[in-house]
Design an enzyme around this catalytic site. Structure first.
Site, short mmCIF file in Angstrom:
data_model
loop_
_atom_site.label_atom_id
_atom_site.label_comp_id
_atom_site.label_asym_id
_atom_site.label_seq_id
_atom_site.Cartn_x
_atom_site.Cartn_y
_atom_site.Cartn_z
N ARG A 1 -18.54 16.20 -12.21
CA ARG A 1 -19.06 16.40 -10.91
C ARG A 1 -18.10 16.16 -9.82
NH1 ARG A 1 -23.09 11.64 -8.99
NH2 ARG A 1 -21.21 10.52 -8.89
N LYS B 1 -58.10 -8.56 -31.01
CA LYS B 1 -58.87 -9.53 -31.90
C LYS B 1 -60.17 -9.35 -32.36
CE LYS B 1 -57.97 -14.04 -31.32
NZ LYS B 1 -57.82 -15.29 -31.18
N SER C 1 -29.01 19.32 -13.12
CA SER C 1 -29.00 18.22 -13.54
C SER C 1 -29.70 16.98 -12.63
CB SER C 1 -27.64 17.52 -13.83
OG SER C 1 -27.59 16.18 -14.32
N HIS D 1 -45.45 -21.48 -29.96
CA HIS D 1 -45.40 -20.40 -28.71
C HIS D 1 -44.01 -20.08 -28.32
CE1 HIS D 1 -45.22 -19.87 -24.32
NE2 HIS D 1 -46.27 -19.19 -24.61
N ARG E 1 -53.42 -9.18 -36.66
CA ARG E 1 -52.93 -8.15 -35.48
C ARG E 1 -51.65 -7.93 -36.22
NH1 ARG E 1 -52.08 -12.67 -31.06
NH2 ARG E 1 -50.67 -14.07 -32.29
N GLY F 1 -51.40 -16.95 -26.08
CA GLY F 1 -51.75 -18.05 -25.41
C GLY F 1 -51.95 -17.94 -23.81
N CYS G 1 -29.12 13.18 -15.40
CA CYS G 1 -27.99 12.43 -15.53
C CYS G 1 -28.26 10.99 -14.82
CB CYS G 1 -26.82 12.84 -15.23
SG CYS G 1 -26.65 13.32 -13.46
N MET H 1 -54.48 -16.62 -22.13
CA MET H 1 -56.00 -16.99 -21.56
C MET H 1 -56.35 -18.07 -22.25
SD MET H 1 -57.32 -13.26 -21.11
CE MET H 1 -56.53 -12.19 -22.59
N TYR I 1 -31.73 18.54 -22.11
CA TYR I 1 -31.17 17.06 -22.62
C TYR I 1 -31.28 15.98 -21.46
CZ TYR I 1 -27.50 17.96 -18.86
OH TYR I 1 -26.83 18.22 -17.79
N ARG J 1 -63.12 -17.49 -27.74
CA ARG J 1 -61.72 -16.85 -27.53
C ARG J 1 -61.74 -15.76 -26.61
NH1 ARG J 1 -58.65 -19.53 -32.03
NH2 ARG J 1 -60.29 -20.14 -33.35
#
Ligand code: PEP
Ligand code: MG
Length: 905
Positions: free
Chosen positions: A649, A27, A796, A468, A346, A106, A863, A108, A883, A97
Site C-alpha cells: 500500500r 439442560k 481490498s 466455579h 452437556r 452458576g 485487510c 442464575m 481472501y 433450576r
C-alpha cells in the site's frame, strides 16, 4: 391447539429431545434425551423458554394454561418416583433450576429440597435419618430466603443473615464444622432462619409446597435478568431475548449417608484432552457442595474402590453418552443409597488444548469425521496453543531460589504472572490501569466474573477441578490454579501467607496452570510448544514437533486447508513478519503498510525532510534518499514471499504523524534541511489538521504530492525486477492505493504509477506484471464500486476505516464509550473487532458484487483487522471474497474459520 409449555421426562420416556435446546434450554433438552436413551434420570419436567419471554413481556405473569400443565406434570413425577408432593408421610421433594439455551454456569438461581415444611420434614425423617431431614430443611429455608426472597448479600461487605445465625449457633456450641451440628441445632437453625425471614422481609416462610414451587419458578425466571447473568451474556454474546427454561425435577440425595455420594465428571480430561474419565466426587454430599468448591472432592478413580457397582455403571454411561452425543460430555451424578442417578449432561467446556486434541482423537477413534472436527473446534482455541508459557530457564532459576510456594490443582493451563488482587473489583481496576493481575480468592463465585475476566490468572484456596473458578477460568482461557489449601488469605488485611512467605495486595506472583504451581515473584514467559515446533531450532524444535499438541495443530490445519475455498493472506511490513506468516500458512501479503517502514532509525529524518520541504524540488531531494531504502525493504519482502502475491500500500496516514515533536528532533531536521528550527516549527504547525483521520491522507497525498507515490512505485518496480532477475523469484507485486473515494482519483494515480512502471521496465529491459488496485475504506467507494472497478485490478476492504467512516466513529477514541454501547445492548459487539454485518457488511457486499459485475476479473479481499476474526471471516466467505488478510499469529485462526465457513455454507 394450545401452546405446549411443559415437557415431562423420566422413567425411560421423554416428551422433548436434545434438538429442542431453544425451547427447553440445554439442560432440559439433555435430561429428556438421557431419559429416552435409558440413562437413569430422576423424573421431572421443563417449563419452556417461551414462558420466560411471556413472563417478561407480561409484567411477570404466566400464560393461563401453565398452572394446570404444571399440576399434571407433577402428577407424572409422582407416578414415576412413587412419592407425592406435599405428602407428610413420604414426601416428594423437588429441585427447581434454570437452563438456558447455552449453559451459563452458576449465573442464575437454583432452589433445592423444595416441598419441605414443618410436616413433611417429619415424613422425610421417618424414611431416612432424622439429622439428614433437618439438615435438608435448614438448607432449604436458607436457599429459599436467599434466592426467592432475595436476601442474598449483594456487596462483598454485606452480611448474610443466615450465615451469621449459623456462625452464632456453631460458636455457642463450640463446634467448627456444619457436620457436627446435631438435630436440635438444626431445628433451632430452622426456627431462627424463619425468624430472620420475618424480620428482613416482613413475611412468614411459606409452608405450602405449591406456594413454594411457584415462588421458586418465579425466582428462576427472574434470575435471567440479574446483574451477573446479564454480564455473562454480554461477555459470551448470548442474546437477551433467548430467556431461560425452568427445570423442575425430583430431588435425589447424595447426602443420605455413607452409601450416598455426588460428583461431577467429564468423559475426557477437559484440561489436556486425555481420553480418561475425569472427575471428582464427595461422599455424603449434595451436588452444590462440589460445584461451590467449599469441600475439596476426591478424584473419580477412588470411587471405583469405594462404590464399585456405581462406578462400573458410571463408566458404562460414560461410553454410552460419548457414543450418543459424539462429543466430550460434562456430567453431574448423584448416588442415593447405592442407586446411581444422572442429573445433567452437556457438551463439556474445555481448554483450547483439549478442544484440538479431543477433536483430532475422536476422528482417529472414528467417532466423528474430519469435517465435524473442523466445524467443532473453536478457532480461538488456537490462541491458547500459540500462547506463551513460562520460560523454562527462568522458572527453574526461580524455583532454585525458593520461589515455589505451593501446589494446587492445574485447573487452567498456561503461564501467568501478575500483581495480587484479592477482590474482583480491585482486579478489574488494576487491569484497567494496565497492570497484569492475578486474582486470589478463597473461592470464587459468579459475582467475581468481571475480575476473573480482567485477570491474567486466578488462584483459589478451595475448590476442585470442577469448581466455579476452574470451570469459568477454562472457558475464558485464563490460567488457573485451584484448591490450594496452603493459602492463608486475609481479605480484611489484604494479605496472604503461603510457603512461609507473606504477600500483600500488589505483590507479584506467578502461576503455572498446566502443573498447578504457585510461585513468588515475576517470571518471564516463553512461546508455546506449537511456536517452538514451528519456529524453534535444533533439539527443542524436534522435541516440540513430537508433542501431541503440535501434531493436533498440524492435522487440524491440514484438514482446514482441504476444506476451505478462501485464501488466507497476512498483514506484514517486515521480511521477518512475512517469514513468520508463511510458517503459519499465509498465502500472500494482503497489506504491507509502507509507512511502518518510515519510522526506523535514520529514515525518519529523510521522511521529515520530505514532508517539510517547501517545494517539489525539496521533496525530490529527500525522496532520493528514501528510494534505495524502500527498494531494500521491498527486496527483503519479495524474497521472503517468493511467488506469493505481495500487496504494497502506498503512503496512507496524515503527514503530520511523522513530524518532529521534541526540540532535538526539530533541530536535527532543520540542520539537514539547512533551515532554521523556527521555520521547521512554523511548517509543522501549518500541516496540523483538526480531524486528520478525515484529512489530507491516503490517496489525497498522492494527488497533492505525486512525487511521493512515484518514488514508492519506482522502489516497488525496481525491487521486483531485481528479485526476479537476480534471484529467479516469480514475484507478484500488487500496488494498493488507499482511501479512494472516487474512480477519478484512482484513474489519475493509476496512470502515474503505470508510467513509472513502464519506465523502469524499459530501462531494465524486464517484464514484471504488477497489479494496481485500491482499498475500499469509504462508503462512497463501496457505493460506486462499479465505477472504481473499471480502473482497478483488485479491491481490498479496509474495514478499520470503513467501520470508522460508516459509523462516523473515530477509531482512535471510540474505545472510551463503545463498551457501554455493547453493555447496553445497542451494539451486539464492538464493530472494530467483528464486522458489523448489517451496516458495514452491506457496503462490503455491494462493493464486491458491483465491483465484480463491472470487472469480472476483479480480485476482492479484506485487510482490516476483521480479517482474523472468525465471525468476520465467515461473513467474508459468504459474500464471496477471494481472501482474508490478517496479522501473522491470526493466520491459523483464519484458516480454520475459513474452512468452517466453507463447510457450514
Ligand atoms: C483499514 O482501514 O482497514 C486498513 C487496513 O488500513 P489502516 O488500518 O492502515 O488504516
Ligand atoms: Mg485504512
Amino acid at each position: 391447539m394450545a401452546t405446549k409449555y411443559v415437557y415431562s421426562f423420566g422413567d425411560g420416556k421423554a416428551e422433548g429431545n436434545t434438538k429442542m435446546k431453544n425451547l427447553l434450554g440445554g439442560k432440559g433438552a439433555n435430561l429428556a434425551e438421557m431419559s429416552s436413551i435409558g440413562v437413569p434420570v430422576p423424573a421431572g419436567f421443563t417449563i419452556t423458554t417461551e414462558v420466560c419471554t411471556y413472563y417478561y413481556q407480561n409484567k411477570d405473569t404466566y400464560p393461563q394454561s401453565l398452572e394446570a400443565d404444571v399440576a399434571k406434570a407433577i402428577k407424572r413425577i409422582e407416578r414415576a418416583m412413587g412419592r407425592t408432593f406435599g405428602n407428610t408421610a413420604d414426601p416428594l421433594l423437588l429441585s427447581v433450576r434454570s437452563g438456558a439455551r447455552e449453559s451459563m454456569p452458576g449465573m442464575m438461581d437454583t432452589v433445592l429440597n423444595l416441598g419441605l415444611n414443618d410436616q413433611t420434614v417429619q415424613g422425610l425423617a421417618a424414611t431416612g435419618n432424622e439429622r439428614f431431614a433437618w439438615d435438608s430443611y435448614r438448607r432449604f429455608v436458607q436457599m429459599y430466603g436467599d434466592v426467592v426472597l432475595d436476601m442474598k448479600p449483594r456487596e462483598k461487605t454485606d452480611i448474610n443473615p443466615f450465615e451469621e445465625i449459623l456462625e452464632e449457633v456453631k460458636k455457642k456450641r463450640k463446634i467448627e464444622l456444619d457436620i457436627d451440628l446435631t438435630v436440635d441445632d438444626l431445628k433451632l437453625l430452622v426456627k431462627k432462619f424463619k425468624a430472620a425471614i420475618k424480620k428482613h422481609r416482613g413475611i412468614i416462610f411459606p409452608e405450602d409446597p405449591h406456594e413454594q414451587l411457584w415462588g421458586a419458578i418465579g425466582a428462576v425466571f427472574g434470575s435471567w435478568n440479574n446483574q451477573r447473568a446479564i454480564h455473562y451474556r454480554r461477555m459470551n454474546k448470548i442474546p437477551d431475548e433467548w430467556g431461560t427454561a425452568v427445570n423442575v425435577q425430583s430431588m435425589v440425595f447424595g447426602n443420605m449417608g455413607d452409601d450416598s455420594a455426588t460428583g461431577v465428571a467429564f468423559t475426557r480430561n477437559p484440561a489436556n484432552g486425555d481420553n480418561e474419565f475425569y472427575g471428582e466426587w464427595l461422599l455424603n454430599a449434595q451436588g452444590e457442595d462440589v460445584v461451590a468448591g467449599t469441600r475439596t472432592p476426591q478424584p473419580i478413580v477412588t470411587l471405583k474402590k469405594e462404590m464399585p457397582v456405581a462406578y462400573r455403571q458410571l463408566m458404562d454411561i460414560r461410553a454410552k453418552l460419548e457414543k450418543h452425543y459424539k462429543d466430550m460430555q460434562d456430567v453431574e451424578f448423584t448416588i442415593q443409597q447405592g442407586k446411581l442417578w444422572m442429573l445433567q449432561t452437556r457438551t463439556g467446556k474445555r481448554t483450547g488444548f483439549a478442544d484440538c486434541i479431543i477433536a483430532v482423537d475422536m476422528v482417529r477413534e472414528r467417532l466423528i469425521t474430519q469435517k465435524t472436527a473442523i466445524c467443532r473446534v473453536n478457532p480461538n482455541s488456537l490462541n491458547q496453543l500459540l500462547a506463551p508459557i513460562f520460560d523454562d530457564k527462568a522458572k527453574n532459576v526461580a524455583i532454585k531460589n525458593g520461589a515455589l510456594l505451593t501446589k494446587g490443582l492445574p485447573a487452567g493451563p498456561g503461564a501467568a504472572t501478575g500483581r495480587i488482587a484479592f477482590h474482583a473489583d480491585d482486579a478489574a481496576d488494576m487491569a484497567k490501569d494496565g497492570e497484569p493481575v492475578i486474582l486470589v480468592r478463597i473461592e470464587t463465585s459468579p459475582e467475581d466474573i468481571k475480575g476473573m475476566e480482567a485477570a491474567k490468572g486466578i488462584l483459589t484456596a478451595r475448590g476442585g477441578m470442577t469448581s466455579h473458578a476452574a470451570l469459568v477460568a477454562r472457558q475464558m482461557g485464563r490460567v488457573c490454579v485451584a484448591g490450594c489449601g496452603a493459602l492463608e488469605i486475609d481479605y480484611k488485611k489484604g494479605s496472604m501467607k503461603v510457603g512461609g512467605q507473606a504477600f500483600k495486595e500488589g505483590d507479584f506472583i506467578s502461576l503455572d496452570g498446566t502443573v498447578g504451581e504457585v510461585l513468588a515473584g515475576q517470571i518471564a514467559v516463553s512461546p508455546s510448544k506449537v511456536k517452538v515446533a514451528l519456529f524453534g531450532k535444533g533439539a527443542a524444535k524436534t522435541a516440540a514437533r513430537r508433542d501431541r499438541v503440535f501434531q493436533a495443530y498440524e492435522l487440524l490445519m491440514k484438514w482446514a486447508d482441504k476444506f476451505r475455498t478462501m485464501e488466507v493472506w497476512t498483514n506484514a511490513d517486515q521480511p521477518d513478519q512475512a517469514a513468520e506468516a508463511i510458517v503459519y500458512g499465509a498465502q500472500g501479503i494482503g497489506l504491507c503498510r509502507t509507512e511502518h517502514m518510515f519510522f526506523g532509525g535514520d529514515r525518519i529524518v529523510a521522511v521529515r525532510e520530505m514532508i517539510l520541504a517547501d517545494d517539489t524540488a525539496g521533496r525530490e531531494k529527500a525522496l532520493k534518499k528514501l528510494l534505495p531504502i524502500q527498494r531494500r525493504d521491498f527486496i527483503g519482502i519479495f524474497k521472503a514471499m517468493g511467488a506469493r502475491p505481495v500487496t504494497i500500500r502506498l503512503l496512507d496516514p496524515p503527514l503530520h504523524e511523522f513530524l518532529p515533536h521534541t526540540k532535538k528532533e526539530v533541530e536535527e531536521v532543520a540542520k539537514v534541511m539547512g533551515v532554521s528550527p523556527k521555520k521547521v516549527v512554523a511548517k509543522t504547525e501549518s500541516l496540523s489538521e483538526t480531524n486528520p483521520m478525515l484529512g489530507h491522507r491516503g490517496c489525497r497525498l498522492g494527488v497533492s504530492y505525486p512525487e511521493i507515490y512515484r518514488m514508492q512505485v519506482r522502489a516497488i518496480a525496481e525491487a521486483a525486477v531485481q528479485v526476479k532477475t537476480k534471484n529467479g523469484v516469480k514475484v507478484k507485486p500488487e500496488i494498493m492505493i488507499p482511501l479512494v473515494g472516487t474512480w477519478k482519483e484512482l484513474q489519475l494515480l493509476r496512470r502515474e504509477a503505470e508510467e513509472v512502471i513502464a519506465e523502469v521496465m524499459a530501462k531494465k529491459k524486464a517484464k514484471v506484471k504488477i497489479l494496481i488496485g485500491t482499498m475500499i475504506e469509504l462508503p462512497r467507494a463501496a457505493l460506486t464500486a462499479g465505477e472504481i472497478a473499471q480502473v482497478a485490478d483488485f479491491f481490498s476492504f479496509g474495514t478499520n476505516d470503513l467501520t470508522q467512516t460508516t459509523f462516523g466513529l473515530s477509531r482512535d477514541d471510540a474505545g472510551k464509550f463503545l463498551p457501554e454501547y455493547v453493555d447496553k445492548g445497542i451494539l451486539p459487539e464492538d464493530p472494530f473487532i467483528a464486522v458489523d454485518k448489517t451496516g458495514v457488511g452491506r457496503l462490503m457486499s455491494i462493493g464486491a458484487t458491483e465491483g465484480r459485475a463491472a470487472n469480472p476479473k476483479l480480485q476482492v479481499g479484506i485487510c482490516g483487522e476483521h480479517g482474523g476474526e472468525p465471525s468476520s471471516v465467515k461473513f467474508c466467505h459468504e459474500i464471496g471474497l477471494n481472501y482474508v488478510s490478517c496479522s501473522p499469529p491470526r493466520v491459523p485462526i483464519a484458516r480454520l474459520a475459513a474452512a468452517q465457513a466453507a463447510l457450514e455454507s
